[in-house]
Design a protein around this motif. Structure first.
Motif, PDB file in Angstrom:
ATOM      1  N   ARG A 122       0.857  -1.185   0.000  1.00 49.43           N
ATOM      2  CA  ARG A 122       0.000   0.000   0.000  1.00 49.43           C
ATOM      3  C   ARG A 122       0.893   1.235   0.000  1.00 49.43           C
ATOM      4  O   ARG A 122       1.947   1.255   0.650  1.00 49.43           O
ATOM      5  CB  ARG A 122      -0.895   0.037   1.259  1.00 49.43           C
ATOM      6  N   ASP A 165       1.817   5.287  -2.276  1.00 43.90           N
ATOM      7  CA  ASP A 165       1.657   6.167  -3.433  1.00 43.90           C
ATOM      8  C   ASP A 165       1.802   5.366  -4.723  1.00 43.90           C
ATOM      9  O   ASP A 165       2.733   4.577  -4.872  1.00 43.90           O
ATOM     10  CB  ASP A 165       2.708   7.280  -3.390  1.00 43.90           C
ATOM     11  N   CYS A 166       0.867   5.575  -5.661  1.00 43.69           N
ATOM     12  CA  CYS A 166       0.864   4.824  -6.921  1.00 43.69           C
ATOM     13  C   CYS A 166       1.078   5.726  -8.132  1.00 43.69           C
ATOM     14  O   CYS A 166       0.608   5.422  -9.234  1.00 43.69           O
ATOM     15  CB  CYS A 166      -0.436   4.044  -7.062  1.00 43.69           C
ATOM     16  N   ASN A 170      -4.676   4.511  -9.060  1.00 44.19           N
ATOM     17  CA  ASN A 170      -5.220   3.911  -7.845  1.00 44.19           C
ATOM     18  C   ASN A 170      -4.491   2.634  -7.469  1.00 44.19           C
ATOM     19  O   ASN A 170      -4.556   2.186  -6.320  1.00 44.19           O
ATOM     20  CB  ASN A 170      -6.711   3.617  -8.027  1.00 44.19           C
ATOM     21  N   LYS A 224       0.537  -2.999  -6.089  1.00 44.75           N
ATOM     22  CA  LYS A 224       0.465  -1.885  -5.148  1.00 44.75           C
ATOM     23  C   LYS A 224      -0.882  -1.190  -5.266  1.00 44.75           C
ATOM     24  O   LYS A 224      -1.379  -0.964  -6.369  1.00 44.75           O
ATOM     25  CB  LYS A 224       1.589  -0.890  -5.417  1.00 44.75           C
ATOM     26  N   ARG A 261      -3.062   2.226  -3.685  1.00 46.58           N
ATOM     27  CA  ARG A 261      -2.886   3.476  -2.940  1.00 46.58           C
ATOM     28  C   ARG A 261      -3.528   3.361  -1.555  1.00 46.58           C
ATOM     29  O   ARG A 261      -4.516   2.645  -1.362  1.00 46.58           O
ATOM     30  CB  ARG A 261      -3.456   4.662  -3.708  1.00 46.58           C
ATOM     31  N   ASP A 262      -2.966   4.084  -0.608  1.00 44.15           N
ATOM     32  CA  ASP A 262      -3.393   3.944   0.785  1.00 44.15           C
ATOM     33  C   ASP A 262      -4.224   5.109   1.283  1.00 44.15           C
ATOM     34  O   ASP A 262      -4.488   5.219   2.481  1.00 44.15           O
ATOM     35  CB  ASP A 262      -2.174   3.754   1.694  1.00 44.15           C
ATOM     36  N   ASP A 263      -4.665   6.014   0.377  1.00 41.50           N
ATOM     37  CA  ASP A 263      -5.422   7.177   0.814  1.00 41.50           C
ATOM     38  C   ASP A 263      -6.849   7.169   0.280  1.00 41.50           C
ATOM     39  O   ASP A 263      -7.445   8.218   0.054  1.00 41.50           O
ATOM     40  CB  ASP A 263      -4.707   8.470   0.400  1.00 41.50           C
TER      41      ASP A 263
END
Length: 367
Positions: free
Chosen positions: A176, A178-179, A183, A194, A196-198
């Motif tokens: 998780r 920044d991608c 997304n 991966k 995104r974590d936000d």
């Protein structure tokens, strides 16, 4: 707790429901791409030059945040926008063309029915020129491409863990963070997925299902022709839609716009007369097979009935939405658009910062 495999009856019911949902993707996406917002963007996109791969790299290295790029005169005449004083152009290579006789393989000119050489525009070289990103201009607003709205809320209990286990079982690491404007993404070289974590849990799970679709369908192999990116994205997002619907999470507000973007871009790669519905239907067998593979592994422990119930509810909900919109439209109701929004919601729009490819179709969205 042990997972009890679905019975043959349950498998047959699930197969019928998944096929129904997959057919609805084609119908809803085809309807979406006839909307006024979509057509307005297509008219704008058709005015932008399609840049070569080399020029795309040149643009990216000089201005990584570029979104819409055009020449000075194009901004002025086609879009009524003016390049801001002091802005430096992005240097690319423009083709130099000439009208020359069209030649046969043996080097002799092709003649028309009057015996005159047939002339054709040919590229004879390149020259440096400058283009400017929309952020370097001011003036009239430019219509933006329809963009899928991120899902909000909670995800079905345990679904993230089940999908993550399948990712690990394929030999991929799950992360998780920044991608880079997307997304999520799948890196086959480092074997990493991966997300995104936000974003809310619902979006994260939908994205993970999308990336798992890539893992199961699109790993590079030495045999067989690779699937073009447009089709890969249609397939992966269709899988994500079916899987999340089976678990009771409705991702249609994201999926239909996403698939529409990529299906539009896939059309030029197919024979003339191919429709968006055709593009989606050609992916059907691969999508359904992969969805079944994932659902076999993500059924609730000792109980597969909830998935069957969720699928039935998803199919019923979509059919009911279509019928309601149709009845209101036929009646001339002023709220017909609101009813249609149940299955084709008005999406928030934003310009993608990760795509420089411009042409006759909307910019591809992040996953």
């Amino acid at each position: 707790m042990a997972r009890r495999p679905p019975s043959e009856t349950q498998k047959a019911e699930r197969a019928e429901q998944l096929e129904h949902l997959h057919a609805q993707i084609a119908d809803k996406v085809a309807n979406l791409t006839t909307s006024g917002q979509w057509q307005a963007w297509l008219r704008v996109a058709s005015r932008f030059h399609q840049y070569s791969f080399n020029n795309t790299i040149l643009i990216w290295t000089q201005r990584p945040d570029a979104t819409l790029v055009a020449g000075y005169t194009t901004w002025q005449k086609s879009f009524h926008r003016q390049v801001t004083r002091g802005e430096h152009g992005i240097r690319i290579l423009a083709p130099v063309t000439r009208r020359l006789p069209k030649l046969k393989p043996d080097g002799t000119p092709v003649l028309d029915d009057k015996g005159k050489p047939v002339m054709a525009t040919q590229i004879v070289g390149v020259k440096p020129t400058s283009v400017f990103d929309i952020s370097q201009t001011t003036g009239d607003p430019v219509p933006e491409p329809p963009r899928p709205a991120l899902l909000t809320g909670r995800a079905p209990e345990g679904l993230w863990q089940s999908l993550a286990s399948l990712v690990h079982a394929q030999g991929f690491r799950l992360e998780r963070g920044d991608c880079r404007g997307a997304n999520g993404y799948t890196d086959y070289t480092s074997r990493t997925v991966k997300v995104r974590d936000d974003v809310d849990d619902a979006q994260a799970v939908k994205t993970l299902a999308h990336e798992l679709g890539h893992v199961l369908l699109h790993q590079p192999t030495t045999d067989g022709a690779p699937v073009c990116r447009d089709r890969r994205e249609v397939e992966a997002e269709s899988v994500a839609y079916l899987v999340t619907a089976a678990h009771g999470l409705d991702s249609s507000q994201y999926t239909f716009t996403y698939v529409a973007c990529w299906a539009e871009q896939a059309l030029p790669h197919h024979k003339e007369g191919t429709t968006i519905a055709d593009v989606i239907h050609t992916t059907g067998n691969r999508v359904l097979k992969t969805a079944h593979q994932i659902l076999d592994a993500t059924a609730a422990p000792d109980n597969t009935q909830p998935i069957g119930q969720a699928l039935t509810e998803a199919v019923t909900r979509n059919v009911a939405a279509d019928r309601t919109a149709l009845l209101l439209e036929e009646a001339g109701s002023p709220v017909a658009l609101q009813a249609a929004a149940i299955s084709r919601p008005a999406h928030q729009v934003e310009v993608s910062r990760s795509s420089l490819r411009r042409g006759s179709s909307p910019a591809a969205p992040p996953r």
